[in-house]
Scaffold this active site. Structure first.
Site, PDB file in Angstrom:
ATOM      1  N   CYS A   2       0.778  -1.232   0.000  1.00 19.31           N
ATOM      2  CA  CYS A   2       0.000   0.000   0.000  1.00 19.31           C
ATOM      3  C   CYS A   2       0.811   1.284   0.000  1.00 19.31           C
ATOM      4  O   CYS A   2       2.031   1.295   0.113  1.00 19.31           O
ATOM      5  CB  CYS A   2      -0.973   0.049   1.167  1.00 19.31           C
ATOM      6  SG  CYS A   2      -1.858  -1.483   1.483  1.00 19.31           S
ATOM      7  N   ASP A 100      -4.084  -7.410   9.651  1.00 21.62           N
ATOM      8  CA  ASP A 100      -3.091  -6.907  10.604  1.00 21.62           C
ATOM      9  C   ASP A 100      -3.337  -5.436  10.914  1.00 21.62           C
ATOM     10  O   ASP A 100      -2.921  -4.940  11.958  1.00 21.62           O
ATOM     11  CB  ASP A 100      -1.669  -7.133  10.094  1.00 21.62           C
ATOM     12  CG  ASP A 100      -1.418  -6.600   8.689  1.00 21.62           C
ATOM     13  OD1 ASP A 100      -2.395  -6.329   7.965  1.00 21.62           O
ATOM     14  OD2 ASP A 100      -0.243  -6.485   8.297  1.00 21.62           O
ATOM     15  N   LEU A 266      13.098 -13.116  -5.105  1.00 30.89           N
ATOM     16  CA  LEU A 266      14.022 -12.548  -6.089  1.00 30.89           C
ATOM     17  C   LEU A 266      15.339 -13.299  -5.947  1.00 30.89           C
ATOM     18  O   LEU A 266      16.063 -13.130  -4.959  1.00 30.89           O
ATOM     19  CB  LEU A 266      14.233 -11.057  -5.836  1.00 30.89           C
ATOM     20  CG  LEU A 266      13.002 -10.148  -5.954  1.00 30.89           C
ATOM     21  CD1 LEU A 266      13.409  -8.693  -5.698  1.00 30.89           C
ATOM     22  CD2 LEU A 266      12.348 -10.283  -7.325  1.00 30.89           C
ATOM     23  N   ILE A 292      17.130 -12.068 -13.338  1.00 31.54           N
ATOM     24  CA  ILE A 292      17.213 -11.202 -14.510  1.00 31.54           C
ATOM     25  C   ILE A 292      18.647 -11.155 -15.016  1.00 31.54           C
ATOM     26  O   ILE A 292      19.600 -11.271 -14.232  1.00 31.54           O
ATOM     27  CB  ILE A 292      16.703  -9.776 -14.177  1.00 31.54           C
ATOM     28  CG1 ILE A 292      16.513  -8.956 -15.451  1.00 31.54           C
ATOM     29  CG2 ILE A 292      17.621  -9.066 -13.197  1.00 31.54           C
ATOM     30  CD1 ILE A 292      15.723  -7.677 -15.223  1.00 31.54           C
ATOM     31  N   SER A 368      13.409 -10.902  -0.562  1.00 23.93           N
ATOM     32  CA  SER A 368      14.619 -10.388  -1.212  1.00 23.93           C
ATOM     33  C   SER A 368      15.779 -10.454  -0.226  1.00 23.93           C
ATOM     34  O   SER A 368      15.586 -10.325   0.986  1.00 23.93           O
ATOM     35  CB  SER A 368      14.386  -8.943  -1.663  1.00 23.93           C
ATOM     36  OG  SER A 368      15.600  -8.320  -2.045  1.00 23.93           O
ATOM     37  N   GLY A 369      16.982 -10.618  -0.744  1.00 30.22           N
ATOM     38  CA  GLY A 369      18.175 -10.718   0.099  1.00 30.22           C
ATOM     39  C   GLY A 369      18.783  -9.386   0.483  1.00 30.22           C
ATOM     40  O   GLY A 369      19.887  -9.348   1.049  1.00 30.22           O
TER      41      GLY A 369
END
Length: 593
Positions: A2, A100, A266, A292, A368-369
């Site tokens: 959001c 939540d 990712l 990618i 994601s890392g």
């Protein structure tokens, strides 16, 4: 999850500008493509764009109002422990949704301003306490979710993106010389509370700001882990730390599977994202993974598919390879810059933009890392501080990280834009000199994690993911994991060229070639070795009438960069022309004169 926006007037005699809030909300459509809402009462108006992740029904819509408690909220992010909190609060409150967001409301009513201590997650919150005539602005501990603020005569505006604030009108868009100093010194990082613009500030991470009529805003920082050795870890060896870190990371990954939709990953093929896939597999998840790649250039590989393929094959993920040709990049650059809340001169921003475009066609949430390098000492510029005297931390970080010293900026900026002191060096020295960090490396990692990182990799992945209505979650920035690793002996982080304890964990669960290889970065060769359409774009942008009229950069400096577009690199291996070009591109894209 959001975008939020709002306005608070300074007294009850003046109503908020609902039209301005509607403009801000509308400007964030990509952050919340699933719904829109506005609410107003008294001196407050809230706006919200919804990306439905938890409680997909209308009962989870926002702004959420609890008339019985006299509370309203606009909330961006995710509280990962909301189910546990809901169970705890159910003895005292009746819930009408499974979201939540409603837990946030009840938690505030139960615990007051300290409610944030109970939240585990990433969040930016605007909470209205109507009975006390009080508004709280809150940002999560590591600054994963953004919150921009503008002070206007008689009112305060806020939004999840800087361009949304600009859409409201009346914001001072003059460049901030101190923000410009930071941008050029730290390859486009402008730490909170500043931005590149004078009229816009960021709420710092781990901060609660209280707005009450007739009083100045009141801030308090609610979390700062200690980068010191703790008595409870006395006697721990490397194996004990390895087991503790693995358990904490496993918990962090599990927390970030909380959703009523699928959660992907990712997958760059590096250690960090590969560990996420491995730990999800331990939990029985076979997520969709996304990698990618770009065209090779001048001997520089444009992809790391060999590594991501090995991980995807080992753990049986539904893997998506995205290959981008050079002919697509110039257009993609323009789209990525338009999606930036602030100018970001890291070349992989465009890569994140393109990979998230593909992600949005399959899932709404990805892990994601990002953050692992800052927390676990994974960058080359961390190494000089390992074993160095504590009082040399500032000098070492500046030497390894800063692209220009204060005097050197006189060769980049026109005189009117030079600050009278080294504002970047002073900020680093002040932050590094604070107590609560035992060694030089502890101080450097604390500064990198809590000052610099929220406005580099964290902002990068949030901006580019939300541009496509995708929520990115970052397990390596779990609050409990960060607290644990902050106390870890520095050599267990800086060893083996960085991230030693993570590499030891990786050797147990990953293909060995993924762990024991030189550190890679998201490779976009066409943006580190500039030519063709992308160079033409930068040349036309920096030579434009708008750039000349702005008069920020010395013409001889710009000419030198354009004459030798690949001759100057930043301390972290970026292209200096790209960095200044992105700044001007961003200013022009967002209509800043």
């Amino acid at each position: 999850m959001c975008g939020i926006a709002g306005e608070v007037t300074n007294d009850r005699a003046h109503a908020p500008d609902r039209d301005a809030v509607a403009r801000m909300t509308g400007a964030m459509r990509s952050r919340g493509p699933d719904g829109e809402g506005c609410w107003s009462a008294g001196r407050v108006a809230l706006g919200h764009r919804r990306l439905s992740i938890i409680d997909l029904s209308d009962t989870g819509a926002q702004p959420m109002v609890d008339a019985e408690l006299g509370l309203a909220v606009a909330f961006n992010g995710c509280v990962y422990n909301y189910e546990e909190l809901r169970a705890e609060l159910s003895d005292h409150y009746r819930f009408t949704s499974t979201s939540d967001t409603e837990v946030v409301l009840k938690a505030y009513h139960r615990w007051g301003e300290r409610f944030v201590d109970h939240l585990v997650g990433m969040f930016a919150i605007a909470l209205v306490d109507q009975r006390r005539d009080r508004v709280l602005l809150v940002r999560d501990r590591l600054g994963v979710k953004p919150l921009y603020v503008a002070e206007l005569p008689g009112r305060t505006r806020f939004a999840s993106s800087l361009p949304a604030l600009l859409a409201s009108g009346g914001v001072d868009t003059r460049l901030d010389p101190a923000g410009l100093h930071h941008y050029l010194t730290w390859h486009s990082i402008v730490p909170a509370p500043r931005t590149i613009l004078r009229g816009v500030r960021k709420l710092p991470p781990a901060t609660v700001r209280v707005l009450e009529p007739g009083r100045a805003p009141r801030d308090h920082v609610y979390w700062q882990p200690s980068y010191t050795r703790r008595p409870e870890h006395a006697g721990w060896g490397a194996q004990d730390w390895q087991e503790a870190v693995r358990d904490a990371l496993r918990t962090a990954v599990r927390r970030r599977t909380v959703a009523d939709v699928e959660v992907g990953v990712l997958l760059s093929g590096g250690l960090d994202s590969s560990l996420l896939v491995a730990l999800l597999a331990e939990e029985g998840h076979r997520p969709s993974t996304f990698s990618i790649g770009f065209t090779d250039r001048d001997g520089v590989a444009g992809d790391e598919f060999a590594y991501s393929d090995a991980v995807a094959q080992k753990f049986g993920t539904e893997h998506h390879r995205i290959h981008v040709g050079d002919d697509e990049l110039a257009t993609a650059v323009g789209q990525a810059v338009a999606s930036m809340s602030e100018p970001m001169g890291t070349h992989d921003v465009t890569a994140f933009h393109l990979v998230c475009r593909e992600v949005s066609r399959h899932v709404k949430v990805v892990q994601s890392g990002q953050g692992a390098d800052e927390v676990f000492a994974g960058y080359r510029y961390h190494q000089p501080a390992a074993g160095a005297p504590r009082d040399r931390a500032a000098r070492l970080l500046h030497a390894a990280f800063a692209d220009h010293d204060h005097d050197g900026l006189a060769r980049v900026l026109r005189p009117d834009w030079l600050t009278d002191r080294d504002v970047s060096g002073d900020l680093l020295a002040e932050h590094l000199g604070r107590p609560g960090a035992d060694t030089a490396l502890d101080a450097v990692l604390r500064t990198d994690t809590h000052l610099l990182m929220p406005d580099d990799p964290v902002k990068r992945v949030d901006n580019m993911a939300m541009a496509w209505g995708v929520e990115a979650r970052v397990p390596f920035l779990d609050q409990d994991l960060v607290e644990l690793v902050a106390a870890c002996p520095p050599q267990l982080k800086s060893g083996q060229g960085g991230k030693a304890v993570l590499k030891d964990i990786g050797r147990e669960v990953l293909p060995i070639e993924v762990v024991d290889r030189p550190k890679g970065y998201f490779p976009v060769p066409a943006l580190t070795r500039l030519d063709g359409d992308v160079l033409d774009l930068l040349r036309s942008t920096l030579s434009s009438a708008a750039a000349r009229q702005r008069g920020v950069l010395r013409p001889d400096h710009v000419d030198g960069l354009l004459d030798d577009p690949n001759g100057r690199t930043t301390k972290v291996g970026g292209n200096e022309l790209w960095q200044v070009g992105v700044l001007e591109l961003w200013l022009q894209q967002h209509g800043i004169g």
